[in-house]
Motif scaffolding. Structure first.
Motif: not given
Length: 312
Positions: A207-221, A237-240
């Protein structure tokens, strides 16, 4: 020294291990490193030479074709598929015999050996397939225009063979070990986060909560969009996303607009993310050297202790 002794001495010198070139070290701090293995082989050779017993060169383990992953020995794996995710990044699938498992823990990495222009090179990559995947494993590899390993990878075709050793890595995830994981990933730094995320959402008791932040140059990338969207549907799970070369939410699909930030991941957003975590967070960081240094500084400024984050 007689002629026979000279010939024998020359034969021993030909068996002497060759010291690795700097390019053969992946720089990931692996243990054993390729230079550690060289020192082990050199000591074995010196002992064999002193006792004039060549059987000692084989070491303790049988040199017949090994079948189990080893940090010291490169094993051959067949490429079963190559999927080009972006203009410079591939997802490569390797076959495992008899529906076996690779034997890595989530987030651990492997060392790939490549040869270009008679130069041996080694680089570290983290499998993105689930740790319990049977019959295959997958890696995410970004190719660079001037990279030697990139030239090697881009020469691959399905059916080719590549050589790996491992596992390596100092982070060992245990279910429910942390209240919340704050994952900060830049580019292919997403790779170690993927199997950890898999292991949590595949385990109904975790039951671990997850906040993932993915850093990219563009949406296509952005890599693995479908997988990330699927994971974001889980209750814990939250993803940004943070896009450094875009600035208009209107150009994004509706499902991404409320969870995408523009510019760079900096102190203000880190503090907002830490403050919005539902439980006390433990942070995982992976990306370029510059990115990981910046994130470590921001996390400390946001109130996390030095033992509350891990840098891959």
């Amino acid at each position: 020294m007689g002629e026979r002794e000279e010939d024998d001495e020359e034969a021993w010198l030909q068996l002497r291990p060759v010291e690795p070139l700097p390019s053969q070290c992946c720089g990931a701090g692996c243990s054993p490193c390729v230079f550690d293995l060289y020192q082990q082989d050199l000591a074995r050779w010196e002992a064999a030479r002193a006792s004039k017993d060549r059987s000692l060169l084989g070491g303790k383990e049988s040199q017949s074709c090994p079948s189990k992953l080893s940090p010291e020995t490169f094993l051959a794996f067949r490429i079963s598929a190559m999927d080009k995710l972006t203009k410079d990044t591939y997802r490569v699938r390797f076959a495992l015999p008899r529906n076996s498992q690779l034997g890595l823990r989530p987030g651990q990495h492997l060392i790939l050996r490549g040869i270009i222009d008679d130069l041996e090179i080694q680089r570290a990559y983290t499998p993105i397939s689930p740790a319990n995947a049977e019959g295959y494993f997958e890696v995410l590899i970004k190719c660079y225009q001037t990279g030697l390993m990139s030239r090697y990878v881009e020469s691959w075709r399905a059916g080719d063979t590549a050589f790996w050793r491992g596992p390596f890595g100092g982070f060992f995830y245990k279910p429910n070990q942390y209240g919340e994981l704050l994952m900060l990933a830049a580019g292919t730094g997403l790779a170690p986060m993927v199997p950890i995320l898999h292991s949590i959402t595949d385990n109904a008791d975790d039951e671990t909560f997850i906040t993932l932040v993915g850093c990219f140059k563009t949406f296509e990338g952005i890599y693995l969009k479908a997988f990330l969207q699927e994971q974001a549907r889980f209750w814990n799970v939250r993803i940004f996303f943070v896009l450094s070369q875009e600035n208009s939410p209107e150009q994004l699909p509706w499902s991404y607009r409320d969870k995408t930030h523009f510019g760079r991941l900096a102190q203000d957003l880190i503090e907002e993310l830490v403050g919005s975590c539902r439980r006390k967070p433990f942070a995982l960081v992976c990306g370029s050297t510059e990115f990981t240094k910046d994130m470590a500084r921001c996390l400390l400024s946001a109130g996390l202790a030095e033992d509350s984050y891990f840098v891959f």
